[in-house]
Design a protein around this motif. Structure first.
Motif, PDB file in Angstrom:
ATOM      1  N   UNK A   1      49.000  37.277  45.265  1.00 27.28           N
ATOM      2  CA  UNK A   1      48.216  37.331  46.402  1.00 27.28           C
ATOM      3  C   UNK A   1      46.770  36.686  45.707  1.00 27.28           C
ATOM      4  N   UNK A   2      46.378  37.213  44.783  1.00 26.45           N
ATOM      5  CA  UNK A   2      45.139  36.953  44.365  1.00 26.45           C
ATOM      6  C   UNK A   2      45.212  36.990  42.715  1.00 26.45           C
ATOM      7  N   UNK A   3      44.321  36.137  41.936  1.00 28.70           N
ATOM      8  CA  UNK A   3      44.009  36.158  40.519  1.00 28.70           C
ATOM      9  C   UNK A   3      42.501  36.049  40.421  1.00 28.70           C
ATOM     10  N   UNK A   4      42.067  36.910  39.566  1.00 32.09           N
ATOM     11  CA  UNK A   4      40.637  36.971  39.153  1.00 32.09           C
ATOM     12  C   UNK A   4      39.753  37.032  40.199  1.00 32.09           C
ATOM     13  N   UNK A   5      39.927  37.954  40.940  1.00 30.05           N
ATOM     14  CA  UNK A   5      39.343  38.223  42.352  1.00 30.05           C
ATOM     15  C   UNK A   5      38.143  38.894  41.890  1.00 30.05           C
ATOM     16  N   UNK A   6      36.661  38.501  42.033  1.00 31.99           N
ATOM     17  CA  UNK A   6      35.685  39.343  41.744  1.00 31.99           C
ATOM     18  C   UNK A   6      34.754  39.633  42.658  1.00 31.99           C
ATOM     19  N   UNK A   7      34.168  40.829  42.545  1.00 26.50           N
ATOM     20  CA  UNK A   7      33.151  41.378  43.473  1.00 26.50           C
ATOM     21  C   UNK A   7      32.022  42.032  42.559  1.00 26.50           C
ATOM     22  N   UNK A   8      31.036  42.559  43.073  1.00 24.12           N
ATOM     23  CA  UNK A   8      29.917  43.219  42.323  1.00 24.12           C
ATOM     24  C   UNK A   8      30.288  44.002  41.315  1.00 24.12           C
ATOM     25  N   UNK A   9      31.253  44.938  41.625  1.00 23.87           N
ATOM     26  CA  UNK A   9      31.713  45.945  40.867  1.00 23.87           C
ATOM     27  C   UNK A   9      32.792  45.503  39.589  1.00 23.87           C
TER      28      UNK A   9
ATOM     29  N   UNK B   1      40.057  51.011  40.454  1.00 24.66           N
ATOM     30  CA  UNK B   1      40.276  51.558  41.909  1.00 24.66           C
ATOM     31  C   UNK B   1      39.320  51.207  42.777  1.00 24.66           C
ATOM     32  N   UNK B   2      37.941  51.339  42.149  1.00 25.02           N
ATOM     33  CA  UNK B   2      36.838  50.871  43.183  1.00 25.02           C
ATOM     34  C   UNK B   2      36.968  49.420  43.675  1.00 25.02           C
ATOM     35  N   UNK B   3      37.237  48.585  42.728  1.00 19.82           N
ATOM     36  CA  UNK B   3      37.231  47.165  42.919  1.00 19.82           C
ATOM     37  C   UNK B   3      38.614  46.844  43.935  1.00 19.82           C
ATOM     38  N   UNK B   4      39.449  47.431  43.790  1.00 14.08           N
ATOM     39  CA  UNK B   4      40.740  47.648  44.620  1.00 14.08           C
ATOM     40  C   UNK B   4      40.485  47.977  46.141  1.00 14.08           C
ATOM     41  N   UNK B   5      39.501  49.004  46.313  1.00 18.75           N
ATOM     42  CA  UNK B   5      39.133  49.250  47.633  1.00 18.75           C
ATOM     43  C   UNK B   5      38.210  48.152  48.307  1.00 18.75           C
ATOM     44  N   UNK B   6      37.710  47.391  47.407  1.00 22.18           N
ATOM     45  CA  UNK B   6      36.591  46.102  47.860  1.00 22.18           C
ATOM     46  C   UNK B   6      37.658  45.100  48.312  1.00 22.18           C
ATOM     47  N   UNK B   7      38.547  44.962  47.418  1.00 29.32           N
ATOM     48  CA  UNK B   7      39.573  43.941  47.914  1.00 29.32           C
ATOM     49  C   UNK B   7      40.471  44.198  49.051  1.00 29.32           C
ATOM     50  N   UNK B   8      40.805  45.409  49.340  1.00 30.24           N
ATOM     51  CA  UNK B   8      41.392  45.712  50.650  1.00 30.24           C
ATOM     52  C   UNK B   8      40.699  45.454  51.958  1.00 30.24           C
ATOM     53  N   UNK B   9      39.183  46.010  51.778  1.00 27.31           N
ATOM     54  CA  UNK B   9      37.978  45.614  52.779  1.00 27.31           C
ATOM     55  C   UNK B   9      38.066  44.380  52.814  1.00 27.31           C
ATOM     56  N   UNK B  10      37.994  43.759  51.983  1.00 28.02           N
ATOM     57  CA  UNK B  10      37.769  41.877  52.106  1.00 28.02           C
ATOM     58  C   UNK B  10      38.688  41.274  52.808  1.00 28.02           C
TER      59      UNK B  10
END
Length: 135
Positions: free
Chosen positions: A44-52, A94-103
């Protein structure tokens, strides 16, 4: 007149080292994505980035969201690649996964965290070791 830089090496050698390190990581992630796809998962995603931080691969087996950390090495001088997934790294994933789920507005679903350890020893065939439910 010529100038010789001493100590840390010149910028071009550092840049080459960084580039080869990034190339190795990209190759490992490509191999890991292909490995997962060949086993029926959908990436579904590769190298997905956010602030965390970053998620290497997010995939699904159509019933579970599978978050994959990919660690690639060209030898075992620094140990098994999977050993680099420390407790701190796991918490960050785990934190970044929460962001991915929200995004992506994903509601509740089962989530599994896997590690794919890729060995790209020079002169040998690359190998992928898949640790299902690593953390």
């Amino acid at each position: 007149m010529s100038i010789t830089l001493r100590g840390r090496g010149n910028d071009s050698s550092r840049a080459r080292g960084r580039r080869s390190h990034l190339d190795l990581g990209r190759r490992g992630e490509d191999l890991a994505a292909r490995y997962l796809t060949e086993r029926g998962l959908v990436v579904l995603s590769r190298n997905w980035r956010c602030r965390e931080g970053e998620l290497d691969i997010v995939a699904t087996d159509r019933s579970t969201l599978v978050v994959c950390e990919v660690k690639t090495r060209s030898g075992h001088r620094f140990g098994d690649p999977a050993e680099a997934v420390t407790d701190d790294k796991q918490a960050r994933i785990r934190r970044v996964t929460s962001r991915w789920l929200s995004e992506f507005q994903v509601g509740w679903c089962p989530i599994r965290f896997d590690v794919l350890s890729v060995d790209c020893t020079p002169g040998g065939e690359p190998t992928v070791r898949h640790i299902v439910g690593a953390f």
